[in-house]
Write an enzyme that holds these catalytic residues in place. Structure first.
Site, PDB file in Angstrom:
ATOM      1  N   ASN A 288       0.874  -1.180  -0.095  1.00 32.59           N
ATOM      2  CA  ASN A 288      -0.009  -0.054   0.028  1.00 32.59           C
ATOM      3  C   ASN A 288       0.987   1.299  -0.089  1.00 32.59           C
ATOM      4  O   ASN A 288       1.574   1.556   1.241  1.00 32.59           O
ATOM      5  CB  ASN A 288      -0.912   0.043   1.232  1.00 32.59           C
ATOM      6  CG  ASN A 288      -1.788   0.919   1.552  1.00 32.59           C
ATOM      7  OD1 ASN A 288      -1.543   2.315   0.947  1.00 32.59           O
ATOM      8  ND2 ASN A 288      -3.024   0.769   1.779  1.00 32.59           N
TER       9      ASN A 288
ATOM     10  N   ASP B 295      -0.583  -3.468  10.227  1.00 28.98           N
ATOM     11  CA  ASP B 295      -1.784  -3.903   9.897  1.00 28.98           C
ATOM     12  C   ASP B 295      -3.061  -3.174  10.618  1.00 28.98           C
ATOM     13  O   ASP B 295      -2.864  -2.738  12.000  1.00 28.98           O
ATOM     14  CB  ASP B 295      -2.046  -5.544  10.430  1.00 28.98           C
ATOM     15  CG  ASP B 295      -3.128  -6.192   9.565  1.00 28.98           C
ATOM     16  OD1 ASP B 295      -3.353  -5.748   8.155  1.00 28.98           O
ATOM     17  OD2 ASP B 295      -4.028  -6.971  10.057  1.00 28.98           O
TER      18      ASP B 295
ATOM     19  N   GLY C  35      -8.820   4.142   1.475  1.00 24.06           N
ATOM     20  CA  GLY C  35      -9.682   3.433   2.235  1.00 24.06           C
ATOM     21  C   GLY C  35     -11.135   3.970   2.646  1.00 24.06           C
ATOM     22  O   GLY C  35     -11.680   4.653   2.119  1.00 24.06           O
TER      23      GLY C  35
ATOM     24  N   ASP D 220     -11.086   6.596   4.562  1.00 23.94           N
ATOM     25  CA  ASP D 220     -10.832   7.840   5.317  1.00 23.94           C
ATOM     26  C   ASP D 220     -12.099   8.961   4.860  1.00 23.94           C
ATOM     27  O   ASP D 220     -12.438   9.687   5.775  1.00 23.94           O
ATOM     28  CB  ASP D 220      -9.720   8.415   4.549  1.00 23.94           C
ATOM     29  CG  ASP D 220      -8.543   8.018   5.029  1.00 23.94           C
ATOM     30  OD1 ASP D 220      -8.300   7.483   6.407  1.00 23.94           O
ATOM     31  OD2 ASP D 220      -7.226   8.183   4.580  1.00 23.94           O
TER      32      ASP D 220
ATOM     33  N   LYS E 106      -5.236  14.364   9.960  1.00 23.88           N
ATOM     34  CA  LYS E 106      -5.236  12.649   9.969  1.00 23.88           C
ATOM     35  C   LYS E 106      -3.730  12.289  10.436  1.00 23.88           C
ATOM     36  O   LYS E 106      -3.583  11.431  11.263  1.00 23.88           O
ATOM     37  CB  LYS E 106      -5.511  12.043   8.612  1.00 23.88           C
ATOM     38  CG  LYS E 106      -5.209  10.874   8.746  1.00 23.88           C
ATOM     39  CD  LYS E 106      -5.371   9.785   7.461  1.00 23.88           C
ATOM     40  CE  LYS E 106      -5.297   8.176   7.645  1.00 23.88           C
ATOM     41  NZ  LYS E 106      -5.382   7.332   6.343  1.00 23.88           N
TER      42      LYS E 106
HETATM   43  P1  IMP Z   1      -4.522  -3.249   5.885  1.00 28.59           P
HETATM   44  O1  IMP Z   1      -4.024  -2.683   6.964  1.00 28.59           O
HETATM   45  O2  IMP Z   1      -3.867  -3.052   4.542  1.00 28.59           O
HETATM   46  O3  IMP Z   1      -5.202  -4.933   5.999  1.00 28.59           O
HETATM   47  O4  IMP Z   1      -5.811  -2.367   5.591  1.00 28.59           O
HETATM   48  C1  IMP Z   1      -7.356  -2.814   5.932  1.00 28.59           C
HETATM   49  C2  IMP Z   1      -8.155  -2.079   5.370  1.00 28.59           C
HETATM   50  O5  IMP Z   1      -8.352  -0.790   5.956  1.00 28.59           O
HETATM   51  C3  IMP Z   1      -7.828  -1.559   3.642  1.00 28.59           C
HETATM   52  O6  IMP Z   1      -9.034  -1.573   2.829  1.00 28.59           O
HETATM   53  C4  IMP Z   1      -7.414  -0.357   3.648  1.00 28.59           C
HETATM   54  O7  IMP Z   1      -7.655   0.635   3.008  1.00 28.59           O
HETATM   55  C5  IMP Z   1      -8.257   0.143   5.133  1.00 28.59           C
HETATM   56  N1  IMP Z   1      -7.376   1.079   5.798  1.00 28.59           N
HETATM   57  C6  IMP Z   1      -6.124   0.887   6.621  1.00 28.59           C
HETATM   58  N2  IMP Z   1      -5.576   2.116   6.942  1.00 28.59           N
HETATM   59  C7  IMP Z   1      -6.551   2.991   6.705  1.00 28.59           C
HETATM   60  C8  IMP Z   1      -6.518   4.331   7.226  1.00 28.59           C
HETATM   61  O8  IMP Z   1      -5.588   4.788   7.675  1.00 28.59           O
HETATM   62  N3  IMP Z   1      -7.679   5.122   6.724  1.00 28.59           N
HETATM   63  C9  IMP Z   1      -8.728   4.614   5.866  1.00 28.59           C
HETATM   64  N4  IMP Z   1      -8.601   3.090   5.676  1.00 28.59           N
HETATM   65  C10 IMP Z   1      -7.698   2.373   5.984  1.00 28.59           C
END
Ligand code: IMP
Length: 180
Positions: free
Chosen positions: A9, A62, A138, A140, A159
């Site tokens: 990411n 994560d 995501g 946000d 943020k």
């Molecule tokens: P992961 O940590 O990459 O597994 O993310 C889990 C999900 O939460 C993904 O769909 C990300 O887009 C979303 N996500 C992770 N961090 C954030 C954030 O800081 N803001 C908004 N969405 C997030």
């Protein structure tokens, strides 16, 4: 010392580079996340796999969105849920809920070559009734941190000063300063 951030990411990588004072390098890393209700378990497994690949000090991160009215859903399944139903799906699920309380939780796992160290933090807040703002990624556009009226996507500067990721990275950064 070079530290890698293993993530697929690019948004996470740029947030981390802006926050950490230690220089980090992007290690583009795709791996099959284990299924667990526990962020730390997932992060520990991921960092062990990442270290086995790069053999250099490396960390993973994560994050999950935990919605109170939905008993913590999507939680550790936030990425899967985002891919399947997205922000619009979450808004539909929350349409008739009066309790909009939600939180983001982050776990960082760092493999220093010998041990794994973990760091956690949260950002409490609530969900908006509709998408607001174009920044970030995501969830946000629908997350409003406690004490504020704008979503993360409307105020990315805010943020990066109080998010789950910011607070967890700060703990990690303080730890690294004791090591370097
Ligand atoms: P992961 O940590 O990459 O597994 O993310 C889990 C999900 O939460 C993904 O769909 C990300 O887009 C979303 N996500 C992770 N961090 C954030 C954030 O800081 N803001 C908004 N969405 C997030």
């Amino acid at each position: 010392m070079e530290i890698l951030f293993a993530t697929s990411n690019k948004h996470k990588f740029s947030e981390a580079s802006a926050i950490l004072s230690t220089k980090i390098k992007h290690f583009p890393f795709q791996y099959l996340e284990i299924r667990s209700d526990n962020l730390e378990e997932i992060a520990r497994d991921a960092v062990a796999v990442a270290y086995a690949k790069c053999k250099t000090p490396v960390f993973v991160e994560d994050t999950g969105l935990f919605i109170t009215a939905l008993k913590g859903f999507p939680g550790t399944y936030s990425a899967w849920t985002f891919a399947k139903i997205g922000v619009e799906g979450i808004l539909k699920l929350m349409k008739d809920e009066s309790n909009k309380e939600a939180k983001f939780e982050t776990c960082i796992a760092y493999h220093d070559g010998t041990d794994i160290h973990v760091f956690h933090d949260v950002c409490e807040g609530r969900l908006a009734d509709q998408k607001q703002g174009n920044s970030g990624f995501g969830y946000d556009p629908i997350f409003i941190p406690e004490g504020h009226t704008q979503t993360f996507a409307e105020n990315i500067t805010l943020k990066n000063k109080l998010s789950h990721r910011y607070k967890t990275l700060l703990k990690f950064s303080r730890f690294l300063k004791t090591r370097i």
